[in-house]
Design an enzyme around this catalytic site. Structure first.
Site, PDB file in Angstrom:
ATOM      1  N   TYR A 300       2.952  20.508  13.638  1.00 11.88           N
ATOM      2  CA  TYR A 300       4.003  21.455  14.004  1.00 11.88           C
ATOM      3  C   TYR A 300       3.410  22.606  14.814  1.00 11.88           C
ATOM      4  CZ  TYR A 300       8.043  24.525  13.131  1.00 11.88           C
ATOM      5  OH  TYR A 300       9.124  25.346  13.250  1.00 11.88           O
TER       6      TYR A 300
ATOM      7  N   CYS B 144      12.929  29.940  14.821  1.00  7.99           N
ATOM      8  CA  CYS B 144      12.040  28.784  14.604  1.00  7.99           C
ATOM      9  C   CYS B 144      10.753  28.913  15.387  1.00  7.99           C
ATOM     10  CB  CYS B 144      12.757  27.495  14.973  1.00  7.99           C
ATOM     11  SG  CYS B 144      14.152  27.184  13.897  1.00  7.99           S
ATOM     12  N   HIS B 145      10.854  29.121  16.702  1.00  8.97           N
ATOM     13  CA  HIS B 145       9.645  29.126  17.514  1.00  8.97           C
ATOM     14  C   HIS B 145       9.577  30.326  18.434  1.00  8.97           C
ATOM     15  CE1 HIS B 145      10.690  24.975  16.437  1.00  8.97           C
ATOM     16  NE2 HIS B 145       9.454  24.977  16.017  1.00  8.97           N
ATOM     17  N   GLY B 146      10.408  31.341  18.157  1.00  9.20           N
ATOM     18  CA  GLY B 146      10.273  32.609  18.866  1.00  9.20           C
ATOM     19  C   GLY B 146      10.716  32.598  20.311  1.00  9.20           C
TER      20      GLY B 146
END
Lengths: 426, 180
Positions: A300, B144-146
């Site tokens: 991830y 989630c991932h900015g």
């Protein structure tokens, strides 16, 4: 059944009339004696080699607990979450069964990573064990797919958003991405059709895994085990029978392995999970900090590290390429590593790169769990992730192929028995 | 195939009638298998009930300036935001050269209804729902991932490749919008 293996000289002598009669029709007893009891195994295998047996044990635990859980679980978006709670509260012994299955997934991956780390250190992937090794990597991907779909089934917030994010990975594929995404989900968003098919496949895949395990063990029994010296078996002095020597050793390892397993199940069944997964799935709100299960964190982090466009490849597709590449590259390791010496124990420089790889992998796991806008050791999480992603690929693409040109190996023992018993003076 | 007629055929330098029959029956078999497999795969595609939920109407009158709501369309979350004048101004002031996926504020809204921003609420990276009124550009921040989006829902920073997607929609009246 006969194998092309030359190490095995049949030790089976049917003793009764019935055994002789059966042996001529279905030599199953002979097969079991040759492959499970008397199989010649290097005498110097250490405890790192017990994780294969531990993995067989874990697969069995997961299949058995999974079958009984499926007797109570309901794969429907309005009932799934409650049915898992019902298993935990109402079903007789359900609290332990559900916890065993959920914690079992973590223990499975723990054993799997140790098994793979042992393989990489001792060079077990090298000729003539490439097929054995590649079947192992295939098993790793199948176990990941199974675990992912299993995680979706309780239909909590983490389940739902894991399903959304992971299926979205396929949408990054140019042209066919969107149709594939809708095919996988059975809709425009993750919903009841998605849950249903994940349940169906989650039940199917463990049996596929079991079948590939059979091939994996078959491929193991052709060349036989690697061992800590990496020197091939040369005579019967180098081996002992699998039973009782390794059946007992594996059994002891399984018992020891069960101690932390039982601790988690009985004392802290939820500690490896995430509180957000005790909130029912809601397609309108993403939890503020979503993370996958710990065993997916390193990959991830690699997915997340690519936040920039690479030429015409946009950042999303780039992340997916690196994510897929980080797993697919494992299939090529037998040909990437050019070292004539198998075991890392005799490669002083390789050892340093190997342990750095292990630390780097753990660091990736840590970064995968860190918030995207945080800092670790003074570096921002995205920058640190890029460095660690770089080293992950550097290890496979640069260290393994090119280090052997410069490395001086420690002298190898002439044989396994010499290594274990000392030099013979005769 | 070691029987006599076959050997005789294999000695012939040209492909034979029998070779043709082997290939032809193999090809027909492959087509039959593909035809049988296709329905087994196609059943996974969105079914009729999912495809039926194509279009909805939504009444905007209850949404105050500065407020947003998330509604559901085709199972997807959709942001409906009543933008403040300051937000519109901020979005218009951004030069296109600063944008990863260039689009003017006017292109992101409907003429005469610039205060309404209607977008599919899934981050274009991997589909999380971004959090409103946050991030470095006063728009949305994906947890989630900015990925940071500005007040017109355009990607400004982070891994998302494109701006938040606009659904097909039109204003039926000043306060009623039809999505899909």
């Amino acid at each position: 059944m006969t194998t092309p293996d030359h190490n095995i000289h049949s030790t089976y002598q049917p003793t009764s009339g019935f055994e002789r009669w059966l042996d001529e029709r279905l030599p199953i007893v002979r097969f079991g004696k040759e492959h499970l009891l008397d199989f010649p195994t290097p005498r110097n295998l250490n405890y790192w080699w017990t994780f294969g047996a531990i993995l067989v044990f874990m697969l069995t635990v997961q299949i058995v607990t999974g079958i009984v859980l499926a007797m109570h679980y309901v794969p429907n978006v309005s009932l799934a979450f409650d049915s898992v709670e019902q298993i935990r509260r109402d079903v007789n012994g359900g609290r332990i069964l559900q916890a065993t299955h959920a914690v079992g997934a973590s223990m499975f991956f723990f054993a799997l990573y140790i098994h793979m780390g042992r393989n990489l250190y001792f060079g077990s992937y090298k000729a003539p064990r490439e097929i054995l090794y590649m079947l192992g990597v295939l098993l790793f991907t199948l176990v990941m797919a199974t675990a992912f779909m299993g995680y979706v089934l309780p239909w909590g917030q983490m389940s739902f958003w894991a399903a959304t994010v992971i299926t979205n990975i396929f949408a990054a594929i140019p042209v066919v991405g969107q149709p594939i995404l809708e095919l996988l989900r059975g809709g425009f968003a993750v919903d009841n059709p998605t849950l249903n098919r994940f349940f169906s496949l989650h039940y199917l895949l463990p049996f596929v895994i079991a079948a590939v395990v059979v091939l994996h063990i078959w491929a193991l029994h052709v060349p036989g085990n690697n061992n800590p010296t990496g020197v091939e078996v040369k005579s019967s002095r180098d081996t002992v029978a699998f039973h009782p020597y390794y059946t007992m050793k594996d059994l002891l390892a399984i018992v020891v392995f069960c101690i932390p397993f039982a601790w988690f199940v009985f004392m802290a069944p939820d500690i490896l999970g995430h509180p957000d997964n005790y909130v029912m799935a809601n397609s309108q709100v993403t939890p503020t900090h979503i993370v996958p299960e710990w065993y997916f964190l390193p990959f991830y982090a690699i997915l997340r590290a690519i936040d920039f466009n690479i030429l015409f490849i946009d950042s999303r597709l780039g992340g997916v390429i690196f994510f897929a590449g980080s797993i697919l590259i494992l299939f090529f390791v037998p040909w990437l590593d050019r070292s004539p010496v198998r075991s890392g124990g005799y490669r002083p420089v390789f050892k340093l790169f190997y342990w750095l790889f292990v630390v780097n992998f753990l660091m990736l796991a840590y970064l995968g769990a860190a918030p995207a806008d945080g800092t670790v050791l003074g570096l921002s999480v995205p920058t640190f992730s890029k460095i660690c992603t770089f080293y992950y690929f550097f290890y496979f693409l640069i260290v393994l192929p090119f280090l052997p040109r410069f490395e001086t190996y420690r002298p190898l023992p002439a044989s396994i028995s010499e290594n274990v018993l000392g030099r013979t003076h005769s | 195939m070691a029987n006599q007629p076959d050997l005789a055929l294999q000695e012939s330098p040209h492909s034979t009638r029998r070779d043709f029959l082997y290939v032809a029956s193999g090809a027909v078999g492959a087509v039959a298998v593909a035809g049988a497999v296709w329905p087994l795969i196609n059943q996974m595609n969105p079914d009729a009930s999912v495809r039926a939920l194509a279009s909805i109407e939504f009444d905007l009158s209850a949404i105050e300036e500065g407020q947003s709501v998330t509604i559901k369309w085709r199972g997807l979350p959709v942001f409906v935001r009543h933008r403040t004048a300051a937000e519109i101004e901020e979005a218009r002031a951004v030069p296109l050269s600063e944008l990863k996926d260039p689009a003017t504020d006017a292109e992101r809204t409907k003429e005469g209804h610039e205060q309404w921003l209607i977008m599919i609420a899934n981050c274009t990276h991997l589909g999380c729902v971004p959090v409103g009124e946050s991030g470095d550009y006063d728009g949305w921040l994906c947890p989630c991932h900015g990925s940071h989006y500005d007040t017109a829902g355009r990607i400004r920073k982070g891994p998302a490749p494109t701006n938040l997607v606009l659904p097909e929609y039109e204003f039926v009246s000043d306060t009623l919008v039809q999505i899909g």
